[in-house]
Scaffold this active site. Structure first.
Site, PDB file in Angstrom:
ATOM      1  N   CYS A   1      -0.319  14.046  48.869  1.00  0.00           N
ATOM      2  CA  CYS A   1      -0.278  13.814  50.027  1.00  0.00           C
ATOM      3  C   CYS A   1      -2.296  14.390  50.195  1.00  0.00           C
ATOM      4  CB  CYS A   1       0.295  14.527  51.352  1.00  0.00           C
ATOM      5  SG  CYS A   1      -0.104  14.192  52.654  1.00  0.00           S
TER       6      CYS A   1
ATOM      7  N   CYS B   1      -2.373  17.225  53.883  1.00  0.00           N
ATOM      8  CA  CYS B   1      -1.964  18.015  53.505  1.00  0.00           C
ATOM      9  C   CYS B   1      -3.414  18.907  53.039  1.00  0.00           C
ATOM     10  CB  CYS B   1      -0.944  18.465  52.456  1.00  0.00           C
ATOM     11  SG  CYS B   1       0.538  17.552  52.971  1.00  0.00           S
TER      12      CYS B   1
ATOM     13  N   HIS C   1       3.363  18.426  57.065  1.00  0.00           N
ATOM     14  CA  HIS C   1       3.771  17.029  56.501  1.00  0.00           C
ATOM     15  C   HIS C   1       5.105  16.468  57.371  1.00  0.00           C
ATOM     16  CE1 HIS C   1       3.186  13.717  53.603  1.00  0.00           C
ATOM     17  NE2 HIS C   1       4.437  14.063  54.009  1.00  0.00           N
TER      18      HIS C   1
ATOM     19  N   HIS D   1       1.924  11.839  56.287  1.00  0.00           N
ATOM     20  CA  HIS D   1       1.390  13.285  57.513  1.00  0.00           C
ATOM     21  C   HIS D   1       0.959  12.805  58.474  1.00  0.00           C
ATOM     22  CE1 HIS D   1       0.067  17.113  56.110  1.00  0.00           C
ATOM     23  NE2 HIS D   1      -0.210  16.921  57.791  1.00  0.00           N
TER      24      HIS D   1
ATOM     25  N   HIS E   1      -0.658  11.735  61.897  1.00  0.00           N
ATOM     26  CA  HIS E   1      -2.138  11.541  62.211  1.00  0.00           C
ATOM     27  C   HIS E   1      -1.979  10.558  63.204  1.00  0.00           C
ATOM     28  CE1 HIS E   1      -1.024   8.454  59.318  1.00  0.00           C
ATOM     29  NE2 HIS E   1      -2.177   7.552  60.045  1.00  0.00           N
TER      30      HIS E   1
END
Lengths: 332, 332
Positions: free
Chosen positions: A41, A44, A114, A164, A166
């Site tokens: 990811c 991360c 995550h 993740h 955001h």
């Protein structure tokens, strides 16, 4: 029989009819499995080199840029809708207007972890996310090329390549059409009444309470009278302000707790928190100080929108906002 | 870099960027299998008693009402968005406006055959469908309660309970928001130029040809300069007219053949003809004779709309209209 209800800001009629046959679908959000992650990811901790260099971050005082130790991190989007460099090159093309898609498209990485949603993030962490929005709003307006800013959070977006947590911060050389419409409606309302339309709405809804979902020291959550979508809600600051960036620290803490609870309520009622959250705030160059009122709109991803919606902006909502508000209140 | 393009009628900026990562999805429409039919089709010949009594029909001269022998049949919708009986009962509710959802919601059954699409229907049959729209438009305006009419055709709508080819005719006591916006834009354009905005657009596009898909004796098909959706097209009559119902018999025949070819082209290019077709025509009570231009909008169901679309009406289109027009032209 259903009702036609008019949004007092946008002057848009919406059909609200709890007897629509698609009502059942609107009371459940289908949980879409996130697509498998191909490789590590990029959001991360430890993978900071996979994003463009960071624009801002909140984290340990000892931390170094583009290294772990951040709590919230802001970087350019990996697939930006518009580019920060270059000229607009505003030009005519025959009878049309065109310019290069110059603008800012940043992402706010909302947590080092995550898999957390807004319902699960610690309140302090959500507060940092909101702080990052304020920070970016204050900074992006210094770039004289940009006229407006919106923040968009897609909650549970199976289409996103990034699982993740955001959100998107976008600054544009124009005002997005949905915001422009709202500004125009508010301006017309103010010209007639010399009052803010959203303040009037809040005043009524806080007394009548049927569409009020929750109220805190600084905010009220309403299911709007002419909701386009099932379980649509608006989060409005009690203090009149057109610009989100004027939010103070006390309001920020309050809003963080409220947004977390809102996502928990939606999860309980709909079985899923999939929604789009959009910050509506005044443009940088037209502050609309008296007539506009910043707010957050929460649009759950329930039933798919019928063809009427796209074709003629005719919205049909099978869940009344009164029922949506009652169900959300019970879920507290 | 992508472009920002402004629609000259709605003054809406759209991001057009063929380098968007979701471009591949936008070049294919996923064929959705129709849901299994539970029981007999209420729109098939012989099942006339399963619909409300018919409003109009074209068919064999010897045919009796609500009996087989029709070519095209108009009935109230089985699950109408609004009801034809009753009063509006326009009333305030606090600061808001509300009325009963009174209106007409009719369906045009487009063929006695259960499985044909517009690409497969004989031209003569499509001509009868268009004739039915004209008939209903002329009739519904006699009801003084209604201000506007739209026609919506959902092509390949897996969500519909009805697979039998049909379209919706709706008459409302208000003007749908998308049409109202367009009328306002056209009026502003006319106030400045004393010309119809759509006539100006056609003039330019017929000369430049890059966004022109096809042209017949009476119509032109364009991929609009600021297309919101991949492969969006507009079908415009060459003769300036604000009211669809003024279409003459020659234009009707021409349009039927053109719409059939358009659906065939979309099917070839996108692998599927799933789209929404919407008739935009002037309201009954404000004819907008000089400033508005009736047309059909074809909106293919390609990629799902990103959260930005719903949240702030910010459209991102990964297929340029120039490319869409070229691909459609090649498919002829």
């Amino acid at each position: 029989m259903g009702e036609l209800r008019r949004d007092p800001v946008k002057n848009r009629w919406v059909i609200i009819d709890p007897e629509r046959p698609d009502r059942e679908a609107a009371l459940k959000v289908e949980a879409q499995p996130p697509p498998p992650l191909a490789g590590p990811c990029p959001l991360c901790p430890g993978n900071e080199a996979m994003t463009p260099p960071e624009i801002a971050a909140l984290g340990e005082p000892s931390r170094q840029r583009n290294q772990p130790g951040w709590w919230v991190r802001v970087t350019p989007d990996l697939q930006p809708l518009c580019r920060i460099e270059g000229d607009f090159d505003r030009r005519p093309e025959g009878p049309f207007d065109v310019m290069n898609a110059v603008g800012a498209h940043e992402i706010v990485v909302e947590s080092p972890e995550h898999h957390l949603t807004w319902a699960e993030l610690p309140e302090q962490q959500l507060e940092r996310v909101l702080r990052a929005y304020r920070l970016r709003s204050l900074d992006l307006r210094l770039d004289g090329r940009f006229r407006s800013l919106i923040v968009v959070k897609n909650h549970g977006d199976a289409a996103s390549i990034l699982q993740h947590p955001h959100s998107h911060v976008l600054a544009f050389p124009f005002v997005p059409h949905g915001i422009e419409e709202e500004l125009r409606g508010c301006q017309e309302f103010y010209a007639r009444k010399e009052r803010c339309a959203f303040c009037d709405i809040m005043l009524h809804e806080r007394v009548s309470r049927v569409r009020r979902v929750e109220e805190t020291d600084h905010f009220v959550v309403l299911a709007p009278f002419a909701s386009r979508f099932p379980f649509e809600t608006w989060v409005l600051p009690l203090r009149h302000a057109s610009d989100f960036a004027t939010i103070d620290d006390g309001e920020l803490v309050d809003l963080a707790g409220l947004m977390k609870r809102m996502m928990q309520m939606l999860g309980k009622v709909l079985g899923n928190q999939s929604c789009t959250i959009v910050l509506h705030t005044a443009p940088f160059d037209e502050p609309h100080t008296n007539d506009y009122h910043w707010h957050l709109e929460i649009l759950p991803k329930t039933a798919t929108v019928e063809g009427f919606g796209w074709g003629a902006r005719l919205f049909v909502n099978p869940v009344t906002p009164e029922e949506a508000a009652a169900l959300l209140r019970q879920a507290v």
